[in-house]
Design an enzyme around this catalytic site. Structure first.
Site, mmCIF file in Angstrom:
data_model
loop_
_atom_site.group_PDB
_atom_site.id
_atom_site.type_symbol
_atom_site.label_atom_id
_atom_site.label_comp_id
_atom_site.label_asym_id
_atom_site.label_seq_id
_atom_site.Cartn_x
_atom_site.Cartn_y
_atom_site.Cartn_z
ATOM 1 N N THR A 125 0.831 -1.209 0.000
ATOM 2 C CA THR A 125 0.000 0.000 0.000
ATOM 3 C C THR A 125 0.866 1.260 0.000
ATOM 4 O OG1 THR A 125 -1.468 1.289 1.432
ATOM 5 C CG2 THR A 125 -0.116 -0.339 2.533
ATOM 6 N N ASP A 126 0.296 2.358 -0.500
ATOM 7 C CA ASP A 126 1.028 3.631 -0.456
ATOM 8 C C ASP A 126 1.192 4.137 0.979
ATOM 9 O OD1 ASP A 126 -1.625 4.390 0.021
ATOM 10 O OD2 ASP A 126 -1.683 5.930 -1.545
ATOM 11 N N GLU A 127 0.408 3.545 1.916
ATOM 12 C CA GLU A 127 0.495 4.022 3.310
ATOM 13 C C GLU A 127 1.866 3.743 3.930
ATOM 14 O OE1 GLU A 127 -2.753 3.523 5.950
ATOM 15 O OE2 GLU A 127 -4.243 3.727 4.367
ATOM 16 N N TYR A 153 -1.507 -0.461 11.210
ATOM 17 C CA TYR A 153 -1.764 -1.114 9.912
ATOM 18 C C TYR A 153 -0.595 -0.880 8.946
ATOM 19 C CZ TYR A 153 -3.324 -1.401 5.063
ATOM 20 O OH TYR A 153 -3.384 -1.668 3.706
ATOM 21 N N LYS A 157 2.215 -3.495 7.264
ATOM 22 C CA LYS A 157 2.393 -3.676 5.816
ATOM 23 C C LYS A 157 3.845 -3.369 5.424
ATOM 24 C CE LYS A 157 -0.325 -4.504 3.073
ATOM 25 N NZ LYS A 157 -0.770 -5.818 2.543
#
Ligand code: NAD
Ligand code: DAU
Length: 345
Positions: A125-127, A153, A157
């Site tokens: 994810t870009d997060e 979260y 990741k």
């Protein structure tokens, strides 16, 4: 070609399986999914009788079961979507995020090492890049942007991404990673912004906007994400990270207003914007995500095909036409979650 897709009863995984079944009529797809609150077997019902599809209800952390499955099926490619995916839940209780997102990833990659595969793909994810300031619209996440996470979260990741890179370097596992921006489209679980707002508006419930609603997300129609992953697993270079995003940045409040206006236009609501309610902000709330997709465009020729104006209408129509799918969800355990998350906010 046999592909194991984990987390295929969830939002993006199910869309990916539908895409792959159609785009590659000679492939066999095996879906492993634990069917957590976010997994929905009814989504995959149309595939259950296909000889090219097999569903296995299993936890990716269960090493013995995962090894058994690899021994039976000898997959060529593994695409790992299985994850705890909701930031708010990770703030409430991080542990299951560490378990599934980190340990689960390592179990899958150990199975890949033991039985041999041609590609392990980690759906990230870009997060993992943290966030960007609102007053620097010139800044974007590239594959070189340092990892700098905000929530349990995104940290879980990021840990999985680092493990994947370590398995590449240490064991020469043929790994690729993709980091995508916010997806939207059919089968999106009602806890997430877009489906939550559509469903609450239809039910005449408050539309809970965190803080001022000025946070920016970079929205991509889910089918475009699936096509990008299809390209990466076949043509992407081993050991590489590919960012996926369509330069479609929008403030949360604008998304919510747009949904209200479209539902009003369709005659499904009457001045839905009156339901907008500003509530306490998310802890550690990331301000802005924005992907630079130059690498996947120039190396693999990927470009998003669905414009947001069309994608959001298609998505709203899907929720209107598939009320049974989401009604079953919001009547279940989701009610307890909703009360806990929004009751006193
Ligand atoms: P989701 O929550 O809708 O689905 C997750 C699926 O994984 C569910 O079917 C669930 O049952 C399954 N699962 C969870 N734990 C499991 C376990 N231990 N073993 C087996 N299955 C398990 O998530 P999503 O939005 O479809 O996201 C899929 C992946 O894409 C995630 O890895 C997420 O980090 C990533 N991602 C999501 C977005 C987005 O906007 N939704 C954007 C970028 C990346
Ligand atoms: O960027 C990719 C990520 O996008 C994925 O990795 C995550 O799995 C996915 O859940 C998503 O994370 P976000 O936190 O951006 O998505 P969410 O839909 O939860 O929230 C989008 C924005 O809307 C965010 O700024 C918080 C805000 N929000 C969300 C909810 C659920 C609200 O204002 N009100 C809400 O009720």
């Amino acid at each position: 070609m046999t592909i194991i897709v984990t987390g295929g009863a969830g939002f993006i995984g199910s869309n990916f399986i539908f895409h792959m079944m159609e785009a590659h009529p000679d492939y066999r797809i095996i879906c492993i999914d634990k069917l957590t609150y976010a997994g929905n077997l009814s989504t995959l019902a149309p595939l259950m009788n296909s000889s090219r599809f097999r569903f296995v209800k299993e936890d990716i952390c269960n090493r013995e079961a995962v090894y058994d499955l690899f021994q039976q099926e000898h997959p060529d490619i593994v695409v790992n979507f299985a994850a705890e995916s909701h930031v708010d839940r990770s703030i409430e209780n991080p542990e299951i995020f560490l378990q599934t997102n980190i340990i689960g990833t390592s179990v899958l990659m150990d199975a890949c090492r033991k039985y041999g595969i041609t590609r392990y793909h980690q759906v990230s994810t870009d997060e993992v890049y943290g966030d960007l300031p609102l007053d620097r619209p010139d800044l974007f996440f590239t594959e070189e942007t340092p990892i700098h996470t905000s929530s349990p979260y995104s940290s879980s990741k990021a840990a999985a991404d680092l493990l994947a890179m370590a398995y590449r370097r240490t064991y020469e596992l043929p790994v690729t990673i993709s980091r995508c921006s916010n997806n939207y489209g059919p089968y999106h679980f009602p806890e997430k912004l877009i489906p939550l707002m559509i469903i609450n508006a239809l039910n005449g419930k408050p539309l809970p906007v965190y803080g001022e609603g000025l946070n920016v997300r970079d929205w991509l129609y889910v089918e475009d994400h699936c096509k990008a992953i299809d390209l990466v697993i076949h043509n992407g270079r081993v050991g590489e990270v590919y960012n996926i995003g369509g330069h479609n940045e929008m403030k949360n409040i604008d998304i919510v207003r747009l949904i209200c206006q479209e539902l009003d236009r369709l005659g499904k609501t009457d001045n839905a914007e009156r339901l907008i309610t500003h509530v306490t902000d998310r802890k550690g709330h990331d301000m802005r995500y924005a992907i630079d997709p130059t690498k996947i465009h120039s190396e693999l020729g990927w470009l998003p095909e669905t414009k947001f104006a069309d994608g959001i209408k298609k998505t709203i129509r899907w929720y209107l036409e598939n009320e049974e799918w989401w009604d079953n969800i919001i009547r279940g355990e989701y009610q307890t979650y909703y009360e806990r998350m929004y009751g006193n906010r």
